[in-house]
Write an enzyme that holds these catalytic residues in place. Sequence first.
Site, PDB file in Angstrom:
ATOM      1  N   ILE A  72       0.881  -1.169   0.000  1.00 42.27           N
ATOM      2  CA  ILE A  72       0.000   0.000   0.000  1.00 42.27           C
ATOM      3  C   ILE A  72       0.914   1.212   0.000  1.00 42.27           C
ATOM      4  O   ILE A  72       1.844   1.295   0.804  1.00 42.27           O
ATOM      5  CB  ILE A  72      -0.984   0.007   1.191  1.00 42.27           C
ATOM      6  CG1 ILE A  72      -1.954   1.184   1.082  1.00 42.27           C
ATOM      7  CG2 ILE A  72      -0.254  -0.031   2.508  1.00 42.27           C
ATOM      8  CD1 ILE A  72      -3.131   1.098   2.047  1.00 42.27           C
ATOM      9  N   VAL A  74       1.117   5.580  -0.729  1.00 44.39           N
ATOM     10  CA  VAL A  74       0.590   6.906  -1.047  1.00 44.39           C
ATOM     11  C   VAL A  74       1.795   7.761  -1.423  1.00 44.39           C
ATOM     12  O   VAL A  74       2.802   7.780  -0.707  1.00 44.39           O
ATOM     13  CB  VAL A  74      -0.176   7.521   0.144  1.00 44.39           C
ATOM     14  CG1 VAL A  74      -0.551   8.972  -0.147  1.00 44.39           C
ATOM     15  CG2 VAL A  74      -1.415   6.699   0.463  1.00 44.39           C
ATOM     16  N   GLU A 106       2.704  -6.841   6.748  1.00 45.71           N
ATOM     17  CA  GLU A 106       4.003  -6.606   7.370  1.00 45.71           C
ATOM     18  C   GLU A 106       4.362  -5.146   7.141  1.00 45.71           C
ATOM     19  O   GLU A 106       4.070  -4.582   6.090  1.00 45.71           O
ATOM     20  CB  GLU A 106       5.112  -7.476   6.746  1.00 45.71           C
ATOM     21  CG  GLU A 106       5.013  -8.938   7.076  1.00 45.71           C
ATOM     22  CD  GLU A 106       4.252  -9.719   6.017  1.00 45.71           C
ATOM     23  OE1 GLU A 106       3.980  -9.163   4.937  1.00 45.71           O
ATOM     24  OE2 GLU A 106       3.927 -10.890   6.260  1.00 45.71           O
ATOM     25  N   ASN A 111       9.008   2.115  10.442  1.00 47.40           N
ATOM     26  CA  ASN A 111       7.928   2.912   9.860  1.00 47.40           C
ATOM     27  C   ASN A 111       6.823   3.139  10.894  1.00 47.40           C
ATOM     28  O   ASN A 111       5.748   2.554  10.842  1.00 47.40           O
ATOM     29  CB  ASN A 111       7.377   2.241   8.603  1.00 47.40           C
ATOM     30  CG  ASN A 111       6.473   3.161   7.810  1.00 47.40           C
ATOM     31  OD1 ASN A 111       6.007   4.184   8.305  1.00 47.40           O
ATOM     32  ND2 ASN A 111       6.225   2.786   6.568  1.00 47.40           N
ATOM     33  N   TYR A 118      -2.104   1.868  10.955  1.00 46.21           N
ATOM     34  CA  TYR A 118      -2.682   0.528  11.058  1.00 46.21           C
ATOM     35  C   TYR A 118      -3.314   0.321  12.436  1.00 46.21           C
ATOM     36  O   TYR A 118      -4.394  -0.249  12.541  1.00 46.21           O
ATOM     37  CB  TYR A 118      -1.642  -0.542  10.779  1.00 46.21           C
ATOM     38  CG  TYR A 118      -1.022  -0.454   9.396  1.00 46.21           C
ATOM     39  CD1 TYR A 118      -1.781  -0.131   8.277  1.00 46.21           C
ATOM     40  CD2 TYR A 118       0.333  -0.681   9.205  1.00 46.21           C
ATOM     41  CE1 TYR A 118      -1.215  -0.046   7.014  1.00 46.21           C
ATOM     42  CE2 TYR A 118       0.909  -0.609   7.944  1.00 46.21           C
ATOM     43  CZ  TYR A 118       0.132  -0.289   6.849  1.00 46.21           C
ATOM     44  OH  TYR A 118       0.696  -0.206   5.615  1.00 46.21           O
TER      45      TYR A 118
END
Length: 150
Positions: A72, A74, A106, A111, A118
Site C-alpha cells: 500500500i 501513497v 508486514e 515505519n 494501522y
Amino acid sequence: MSAELVFAPMQLEDLDAVVASEKESAQFPWSRALFADSLHAGYSSWVLRREGVLIGHAVLLAIMDESHLLVITVRPRWQGQGFGARLLEHVVARARQAAASQMFLEVRASNRVAQALYGKRGFSEIGRRRGYYPDADGLREDAIVMRREL
C-alpha cells in the site's frame, strides 16, 4: 479532500504511473514485474486517483478466509492528508467482499507512521519477522506482522 476520489481496479495501463509512484515513495520499491504478476494472478489491485492524478495504490491477496495486504503506497506529496486511511479502508472492504475474516500485513519496524495508521484502523502486532526487509546500509530490518479481524 473536497475533490472527488476515485478507486479503480489497477490495469496494465496504470503500471507506468504505479511504478513511478513506488520509486518516489519506497526505498525498495516493488518492480513493474511484481505488479504485472499480481494483476495476472488476479490479486485485488487498486489505484486511487484525485482529479485524474494517481495518489496511491494497493495490492491485496485474498485466499480462503484470509487476506494479505502486500503493498500500500501513497505518493509523498499526498501523505499526511488521510488518503492512506481511505485506501486502507477500501482494501479492507474488498477483503470483506472476498469473505476474508482477517487481514495480515508486514510493516518495517522503523515505519512508525504506518504502524500508527494501522493501529488506528484496528490492526494489532502479532509477531516480528527478523531481518525481513533490506535496509540502506546493506543490512536487514525487522518486519512487524500485524493482523485485523474483519
